[in-house]
Scaffold this motif. Structure first.
Motif, PDB file in Angstrom:
ATOM      1  N   GLU A   1       1.083  -1.239  -0.143  1.00 48.03           N
ATOM      2  CA  GLU A   1       0.153  -0.108   0.089  1.00 48.03           C
ATOM      3  C   GLU A   1       1.066   0.838   0.070  1.00 48.03           C
ATOM      4  OE1 GLU A   1      -2.299  -3.339   1.338  1.00 48.03           O
ATOM      5  OE2 GLU A   1      -0.189  -2.922   2.234  1.00 48.03           O
ATOM      6  N   GLY A   2       1.943   1.330   0.771  1.00 49.68           N
ATOM      7  CA  GLY A   2       3.183   2.466   1.216  1.00 49.68           C
ATOM      8  C   GLY A   2       3.740   2.977  -0.677  1.00 49.68           C
ATOM      9  N   ILE A   3       3.897   1.526  -2.054  1.00 49.13           N
ATOM     10  CA  ILE A   3       4.610   1.903  -2.633  1.00 49.13           C
ATOM     11  C   ILE A   3       3.365   2.004  -3.607  1.00 49.13           C
ATOM     12  CG2 ILE A   3       5.337   0.977  -4.875  1.00 49.13           C
ATOM     13  CD1 ILE A   3       7.026  -1.148  -2.911  1.00 49.13           C
ATOM     14  N   TYR A   4       2.383   1.504  -3.921  1.00 51.01           N
ATOM     15  CA  TYR A   4       0.703   2.729  -4.280  1.00 51.01           C
ATOM     16  C   TYR A   4       0.568   3.716  -3.854  1.00 51.01           C
ATOM     17  CZ  TYR A   4      -3.236   2.588  -6.173  1.00 51.01           C
ATOM     18  OH  TYR A   4      -5.085   2.947  -6.733  1.00 51.01           O
ATOM     19  N   ARG A   5       0.200   3.818  -2.455  1.00 48.35           N
ATOM     20  CA  ARG A   5       0.533   4.950  -2.117  1.00 48.35           C
ATOM     21  C   ARG A   5       2.032   6.443  -2.532  1.00 48.35           C
ATOM     22  NH1 ARG A   5      -2.904   7.569   1.795  1.00 48.35           N
ATOM     23  NH2 ARG A   5      -2.722  10.018   2.075  1.00 48.35           N
ATOM     24  N   ALA A   6       2.940   5.807  -2.714  1.00 50.80           N
ATOM     25  CA  ALA A   6       3.543   7.590  -3.141  1.00 50.80           C
ATOM     26  C   ALA A   6       3.629   6.916  -4.853  1.00 50.80           C
ATOM     27  CB  ALA A   6       5.411   5.668  -2.544  1.00 50.80           C
ATOM     28  N   LEU A   7       3.436   6.130  -5.571  1.00 47.75           N
ATOM     29  CA  LEU A   7       3.573   6.278  -6.910  1.00 47.75           C
ATOM     30  C   LEU A   7       2.666   7.268  -7.508  1.00 47.75           C
ATOM     31  CD1 LEU A   7       4.682   2.685  -8.261  1.00 47.75           C
ATOM     32  CD2 LEU A   7       5.825   4.535  -8.170  1.00 47.75           C
ATOM     33  N   PHE A   8       1.122   6.763  -6.402  1.00 46.25           N
ATOM     34  CA  PHE A   8       0.057   7.663  -6.400  1.00 46.25           C
ATOM     35  C   PHE A   8       0.393   9.227  -6.479  1.00 46.25           C
ATOM     36  CE2 PHE A   8      -4.512   9.685  -6.178  1.00 46.25           C
ATOM     37  CZ  PHE A   8      -5.238   9.256  -6.669  1.00 46.25           C
ATOM     38  N   MET A   9       0.909   9.378  -5.016  1.00 46.95           N
ATOM     39  CA  MET A   9       0.750  10.670  -4.701  1.00 46.95           C
ATOM     40  C   MET A   9       1.502  11.748  -6.008  1.00 46.95           C
ATOM     41  SD  MET A   9      -1.522  11.702  -2.405  1.00 46.95           S
ATOM     42  CE  MET A   9      -0.554  12.847  -1.950  1.00 46.95           C
ATOM     43  N   GLY A  10       3.082  10.530  -6.238  1.00 49.10           N
ATOM     44  CA  GLY A  10       4.087  11.777  -7.154  1.00 49.10           C
ATOM     45  C   GLY A  10       3.851  11.657  -8.003  1.00 49.10           C
ATOM     46  N   LEU A  11       3.471  10.415  -8.656  1.00 50.62           N
ATOM     47  CA  LEU A  11       2.331  11.211  -9.740  1.00 50.62           C
ATOM     48  C   LEU A  11       1.291  12.436 -10.341  1.00 50.62           C
ATOM     49  CD1 LEU A  11       1.905  10.620 -12.848  1.00 50.62           C
ATOM     50  CD2 LEU A  11       0.612   8.384 -12.086  1.00 50.62           C
ATOM     51  N   ARG A  12       1.095  12.228  -9.045  1.00 48.71           N
ATOM     52  CA  ARG A  12      -0.620  13.303  -9.249  1.00 48.71           C
ATOM     53  C   ARG A  12       0.372  14.980  -8.789  1.00 48.71           C
ATOM     54  NH1 ARG A  12      -4.550  13.096  -3.949  1.00 48.71           N
ATOM     55  NH2 ARG A  12      -5.715  12.507  -5.839  1.00 48.71           N
ATOM     56  N   LEU A  13       1.940  14.898  -8.314  1.00 50.89           N
ATOM     57  CA  LEU A  13       2.798  16.039  -7.951  1.00 50.89           C
ATOM     58  C   LEU A  13       2.654  16.706  -9.506  1.00 50.89           C
ATOM     59  CD1 LEU A  13       3.421  18.566  -6.439  1.00 50.89           C
ATOM     60  CD2 LEU A  13       4.937  16.451  -5.373  1.00 50.89           C
ATOM     61  N   ILE A  14       3.275  15.632 -10.058  1.00 53.26           N
ATOM     62  CA  ILE A  14       4.380  15.670 -10.761  1.00 53.26           C
ATOM     63  C   ILE A  14       3.054  16.515 -12.787  1.00 53.26           C
ATOM     64  CG2 ILE A  14       5.101  15.044 -13.735  1.00 53.26           C
ATOM     65  CD1 ILE A  14       6.818  12.422 -12.010  1.00 53.26           C
ATOM     66  N   LEU A  15       1.706  15.557 -12.999  1.00 60.58           N
ATOM     67  CA  LEU A  15       0.644  16.558 -13.032  1.00 60.58           C
ATOM     68  C   LEU A  15       0.474  18.047 -13.212  1.00 60.58           C
ATOM     69  CD1 LEU A  15      -0.988  13.390 -14.110  1.00 60.58           C
ATOM     70  CD2 LEU A  15       0.282  14.653 -15.474  1.00 60.58           C
ATOM     71  N   LEU A  16       0.639  18.339 -11.311  1.00 60.84           N
ATOM     72  CA  LEU A  16      -0.172  19.606 -11.273  1.00 60.84           C
ATOM     73  C   LEU A  16       0.749  20.121 -11.177  1.00 60.84           C
ATOM     74  CD1 LEU A  16      -2.423  20.472  -9.147  1.00 60.84           C
ATOM     75  CD2 LEU A  16      -0.254  19.959  -6.647  1.00 60.84           C
ATOM     76  N   ILE A  17       1.860  20.069 -11.731  1.00 59.30           N
ATOM     77  CA  ILE A  17       3.098  20.818 -11.303  1.00 59.30           C
ATOM     78  C   ILE A  17       3.298  21.405 -12.795  1.00 59.30           C
ATOM     79  CG2 ILE A  17       6.079  21.614 -11.672  1.00 59.30           C
ATOM     80  CD1 ILE A  17       5.649  19.797  -8.729  1.00 59.30           C
ATOM     81  N   ILE A  18       2.959  20.413 -13.988  1.00 54.86           N
ATOM     82  CA  ILE A  18       3.417  20.751 -15.548  1.00 54.86           C
ATOM     83  C   ILE A  18       1.976  21.659 -15.777  1.00 54.86           C
ATOM     84  CG2 ILE A  18       3.396  19.776 -17.223  1.00 54.86           C
ATOM     85  CD1 ILE A  18       5.081  16.766 -15.799  1.00 54.86           C
ATOM     86  N   SER A  19       1.619  21.784 -15.757  1.00 59.00           N
ATOM     87  CA  SER A  19      -0.445  21.760 -15.414  1.00 59.00           C
ATOM     88  C   SER A  19      -0.349  23.177 -15.119  1.00 59.00           C
ATOM     89  CB  SER A  19      -1.455  21.403 -15.435  1.00 59.00           C
ATOM     90  OG  SER A  19      -1.839  20.847 -13.977  1.00 59.00           O
ATOM     91  N   SER A  20       0.420  23.334 -14.139  1.00 56.07           N
ATOM     92  CA  SER A  20       0.573  25.194 -13.602  1.00 56.07           C
ATOM     93  C   SER A  20       1.517  25.563 -13.893  1.00 56.07           C
ATOM     94  CB  SER A  20       0.469  25.424 -12.398  1.00 56.07           C
ATOM     95  OG  SER A  20      -0.530  24.396 -11.352  1.00 56.07           O
ATOM     96  N   SER A  21       2.150  25.337 -14.403  1.00 59.03           N
ATOM     97  CA  SER A  21       3.574  25.734 -15.916  1.00 59.03           C
ATOM     98  C   SER A  21       3.040  26.356 -16.793  1.00 59.03           C
ATOM     99  CB  SER A  21       4.422  24.478 -15.782  1.00 59.03           C
ATOM    100  OG  SER A  21       5.490  24.522 -14.473  1.00 59.03           O
ATOM    101  N   LEU A  22       2.019  25.107 -17.461  1.00 55.78           N
ATOM    102  CA  LEU A  22       1.460  25.530 -18.905  1.00 55.78           C
ATOM    103  C   LEU A  22       0.860  26.577 -18.863  1.00 55.78           C
ATOM    104  CD1 LEU A  22       1.035  21.975 -20.254  1.00 55.78           C
ATOM    105  CD2 LEU A  22       2.538  23.935 -21.279  1.00 55.78           C
ATOM    106  N   LEU A  23       0.875  27.362 -17.859  1.00 49.55           N
ATOM    107  CA  LEU A  23      -0.941  28.891 -17.612  1.00 49.55           C
ATOM    108  C   LEU A  23       0.246  29.549 -17.690  1.00 49.55           C
ATOM    109  CD1 LEU A  23      -3.640  30.377 -17.153  1.00 49.55           C
ATOM    110  CD2 LEU A  23      -3.215  29.725 -14.912  1.00 49.55           C
ATOM    111  N   THR A  24       1.305  30.082 -17.317  1.00 48.78           N
ATOM    112  CA  THR A  24       2.701  30.555 -17.192  1.00 48.78           C
ATOM    113  C   THR A  24       3.550  31.036 -18.429  1.00 48.78           C
ATOM    114  OG1 THR A  24       4.124  29.914 -15.572  1.00 48.78           O
ATOM    115  CG2 THR A  24       2.637  31.321 -14.652  1.00 48.78           C
ATOM    116  N   LEU A  25       3.729  29.578 -18.729  1.00 44.22           N
ATOM    117  CA  LEU A  25       4.103  29.299 -20.024  1.00 44.22           C
ATOM    118  C   LEU A  25       3.813  30.052 -21.581  1.00 44.22           C
ATOM    119  CD1 LEU A  25       5.974  26.676 -19.076  1.00 44.22           C
ATOM    120  CD2 LEU A  25       7.300  28.287 -19.805  1.00 44.22           C
TER     121      LEU A  25
END
Length: 266
Positions: free
Chosen positions: A104-128
């Motif tokens: 469950e820890g591996i699943y949660r770590a991958l899940f949160m990491g992927l969410r954070l990556i998509l969140l940062i890329i989408s936010s960066s696209l707004l200012t870019l």
């Protein structure tokens, strides 16, 4: 690493994403962020990631440039991954004293990491893809209903856009200060995390002085141009919705519908 941060930077271009109304892009980013937090499994992330990949391709911004902005947050990603992988209870795969790794820890770590990556890329696209002045106008237009209750919408939008605009400027100043101190023998690369963090303290004083100087110069420039806020202010280019905004809205509705259908039936 300082130079790798892309948040707040504008990537010049003439793609359909660049030509979108700033209000449309702001609303789409908020809708996308809400969708990311509504997703509960990796299939949902795959749908969100595919939609984001399409937007990146249409924007014509090099993927290498976007990924370069991920380098400065690798420490945060690693911390998030380690925190989740060791702190979540479940079926134990490995244990040493109080440390343990669970499925469950591996699943949660991958899940949160992927969410954070998509969140940062989408936010960066707004200012870019949006110029600071267009971002200010878009925020002001979206908050215009609040003006009826005496909320200073223009000033709030201006402060937010200036804060985003000066992120690259302050990062550039930080880079200059670090190089100047390295030329005088300062060492920011060796030692453990605490020692490296402590070595950055002497950077803060000249950085604050530089930030106040930039703020003072900006205030003087605005006064010299008789800036008096939003009341009676005109614009060279008025923002307005177009066919591209309608298409983008339909695309967002299809994405949200796909996520809702997946959660409902799958």
């Amino acid at each position: 690493m300082i130079r790798d941060i892309t948040l707040g930077q504008y990537y010049s271009g003439n793609s359909p994403v660049h030509r979108l109304d700033p209000r449309t892009k702001i609303l789409l980013v908020f809708a996308y962020i809400i969708s990311l937090f509504a997703v509960k499994d990796f299939i949902g992330f795959a749908i969100c990631g595919a939609a984001l990949a399409i937007v990146v391709i249409i924007s014509r911004i090099p993927l290498s440039f976007i990924l370069r902005g991920m380098k400065p947050i690798m420490m945060i990603l690693a911390f998030t991954f380690i925190l989740n992988i060791f702190m979540v209870d479940g079926h134990i795969l490995w244990q040493w004293k109080f440390l343990k790794i669970t499925e469950e820890g591996i699943y949660r770590a991958l899940f949160m990491g992927l969410r954070l990556i998509l969140l940062i890329i989408s936010s960066s696209l707004l200012t870019l893809t949006t110029k600071p002045i267009a971002l200010t106008d878009g925020l002001e237009k979206l908050m215009s209903p609040l003006a009826a209750i005496k909320v200073p919408t223009h000033e709030i939008a201006m402060m937010m856009s200036i804060a985003l605009r000066f992120i690259p400027t302050l990062l550039s100043e930080t880079d200059k200060i670090m190089k100047a101190q390295q030329a005088r023998g300062a060492d920011f690369e060796t030692g453990n995390i605490l020692q490296r963090a402590k070595s950055l303290i002497p950077i803060l004083v000249p950085l604050f002085i530089s930030a106040f100087r930039i703020a003072s110069d900006l205030a003087m420039a605005m006064e010299a141009r008789c800036y008096r806020g939003g009341r009676g202010r005109t614009r060279m280019n008025e923002i307005k919705y177009g066919i591209n905004d309608v298409i983008a809205g339909i695309f967002a509705i299809l994405l949200i519908a796909a996520l809702m259908l997946y959660r409902r039936f799958v």
